[in-house]
Write an enzyme that holds these catalytic residues in place. Structure first.
Site, PDB file in Angstrom:
ATOM      1  N   LYS A 196       0.826  -1.201   0.000  1.00  0.00           N
ATOM      2  CA  LYS A 196       0.000   0.000   0.000  1.00  0.00           C
ATOM      3  C   LYS A 196       0.870   1.265   0.000  1.00  0.00           C
ATOM      4  O   LYS A 196       2.088   1.186   0.030  1.00  0.00           O
ATOM      5  CB  LYS A 196      -0.971  -0.040   1.172  1.00  0.00           C
ATOM      6  CG  LYS A 196      -1.880  -1.292   1.158  1.00  0.00           C
ATOM      7  CD  LYS A 196      -2.854  -1.310  -0.016  1.00  0.00           C
ATOM      8  CE  LYS A 196      -3.498  -2.644  -0.338  1.00  0.00           C
ATOM      9  NZ  LYS A 196      -4.354  -3.252   0.657  1.00  0.00           N
TER      10      LYS A 196
HETATM   11  C1  LIG Z   1      -5.239  -4.361   1.149  1.00  0.00           C
HETATM   12  C2  LIG Z   1      -6.728  -4.354   1.170  1.00  0.00           C
HETATM   13  C3  LIG Z   1      -7.473  -4.783   2.266  1.00  0.00           C
HETATM   14  C4  LIG Z   1      -6.898  -5.517   3.448  1.00  0.00           C
HETATM   15  O1  LIG Z   1      -5.847  -4.919   4.028  1.00  0.00           O
HETATM   16  P1  LIG Z   1      -4.788  -5.808   4.871  1.00  0.00           P
HETATM   17  O2  LIG Z   1      -3.966  -4.736   5.513  1.00  0.00           O
HETATM   18  O3  LIG Z   1      -4.029  -6.622   3.873  1.00  0.00           O
HETATM   19  O4  LIG Z   1      -5.535  -6.626   5.839  1.00  0.00           O
HETATM   20  C5  LIG Z   1      -8.854  -4.606   2.246  1.00  0.00           C
HETATM   21  N1  LIG Z   1      -9.474  -4.077   1.190  1.00  0.00           N
HETATM   22  C6  LIG Z   1      -8.795  -3.698   0.090  1.00  0.00           C
HETATM   23  C7  LIG Z   1      -9.552  -3.101  -1.045  1.00  0.00           C
HETATM   24  C8  LIG Z   1      -7.412  -3.831   0.033  1.00  0.00           C
HETATM   25  O5  LIG Z   1      -6.749  -3.475  -1.062  1.00  0.00           O
END
Ligand SMILES: *Cc1c(COP(=O)(O)O)cnc(C)c1O
Length: 396
Positions: A196
């Site tokens: 992210k």
């Molecule tokens: C990355 C992501 C998540 C989950 O996040 P984590 O930190 O991996 O648990 C949820 N929704 C979307 C759209 C994502 O891209």
């Protein structure tokens, strides 16, 4: 005569595979983490509150609550919104499964509404058509980093007494009408996972302007206890009352040190992603067989991913062949997403294919090109070369 593709035994554009995403961790980040490891608190310490304050300020929210993942953030946000057994949560099928799973964790039912073909974000008309007396939450996802149609969804939520829980895991740094994502919904969920915009390894944040929702989030990440350990030490209380069924979803001080070091770089990271997206748009605008994401009107796109669609009428092969050929060229393309309800677990719950035709059509044609702040100019040009090579070869 086009060049022989790597998948047919030709020379690949790259000798080593370029990933679709990679974190950018620098010396100052490492120094910040090292300092945190030498400090008195390994888990909940001063850096948690510092990261929360910095995050809230960055996205224009009153409160930010840090948790152990984006998934935990979704779970906490749905809990704070009051989602319970047999409630319905209207969401998009084009998301990581965690969005819909968060409703299931609480005994609620995800209801999938279709997306708009151009943006691949929830279509507010389809959302309105999906509402029932059991609907409690609207959970849009800002697909790829493009803000959802929050104006329409907020109006719908207000009119029907629903809570708007925005999954902005793709959209840290995005803006709509000049206002930052994180300040636009009742609850906004972010992920600090390594792929992210800003990372703590694993981590998540929920933002809200509502004091009571923030209290519920803080309790939920700490077993549902009414007070945190620092408060008890300050007041001399012997024990804390457990008032909700919460979880251990705490983020550590060491992780927050990394987040605090990364967050001030968000502007640079976004600019780097934007520059790559702009290069792709220019490079591929006249390439037959490929449809690019449309410009974000009245919004700032955060470019978590760069999704494209193949146009079968203009190519001799489908997406799967294009995808395999690009991987053979050393380009780490990936796919976001199959509809959440296509997963076997959801099929077992009774969700049938065909529910959201626009999303399903996108799923059959979509793939994502690499985009991350550490990509070099030559990396970007390798992607451009490989995409032209492969689509040129398969052109009708
Ligand atoms: C990355 C992501 C998540 C989950 O996040 P984590 O930190 O991996 O648990 C949820 N929704 C979307 C759209 C994502 O891209």
């Amino acid at each position: 005569m086009s060049e022989r593709l790597a998948i047919d035994g030709g020379t690949p554009v790259r000798a080593t595979v370029l990933p679709y995403a990679r974190q950018l961790v620098q010396d100052d980040d490492i120094a910040a983490v090292t300092a945190a490891l030498r400090a008195p608190y390994l888990t909940t310490g001063p850096r948690v509150a510092e990261l929360e304050a910095a995050f809230a300020a960055r996205v224009g929210a009153r409160h930010a609550v840090a948790v152990s993942s984006g998934t935990a953030a979704l779970h906490a946000a749905m809990f704070a919104a009051g989602v319970g057994r047999d409630d319905e949560v209207v969401t998009t099928p084009l998301t990581f499964v965690a969005t819909a799973n968060a409703a299931l964790y609480l005994g609620a039912r995800p209801v999938f509404a279709d997306v708009r073909a151009a943006t691949l974000n929830l279509d507010p008309d389809r959302v309105a058509a999906a509402l029932t007396p059991r609907t409690r939450v609207l959970a849009p996802v800002d697909f790829a980093g493009r803000p959802s149609d929050l104006t329409a969804l907020r109006a719908l939520a207000r009119a029907r007494g629903l809570v708007l829980v925005e999954d902005a895991c793709h959209a840290l740094g995005a803006e709509l009408d000049g206002r930052p994502v994180g300040s636009l919904s009742d609850l906004t969920v972010f992920s600090l996972h390594a792929v992210k915009h800003v990372t703590t390894g694993e981590g998540g944040v929920v933002t809200t302007d509502d004091d009571e929702l923030a209290r519920r989030l803080r309790r939920f990440r700490n077993h549902g206890l009414a007070t945190e350990s620092a408060d008890r030490q300050a007041s001399g209380a012997l024990w804390s009352e457990m008032v909700d069924l919460g979880f251990n979803y705490r983020l550590t001080d060491v992780q927050c040190a990394l987040g605090l070091s990364q967050l001030p770089k968000l502007g640079q990271f976004l600019a780097a992603r934007e520059a790559i997206a702009e290069r792709y748009v220019v490079a591929f605008k006249d390439l037959p067989g490929l449809t690019l994401p449309p410009p974000a009107v009245g919004a700032r796109h955060a470019w978590h991913i760069f999704p494209v669609l193949v146009e079968p009428a203009q190519l001799r092969v489908g997406r799967d062949t294009v995808f395999a050929a690009l991987r053979a060229e050393g380009i780490g393309v990936t796919m976001h997403y199959v509809p959440a309800y296509w997963h076997p677990y959801y099929a077992r719950l009774g969700y049938a294919r065909g529910l959201c035709p626009v999303a399903e059509d996108a799923t059959s044609r979509i793939f994502s090109l690499p985009i991350f702040p550490g990509m070099t100019g030559p990396d970007v040009e390798d992607v451009v070369t490989a995409v032209w090579k492969v689509l040129g070869h398969y052109r009708r």
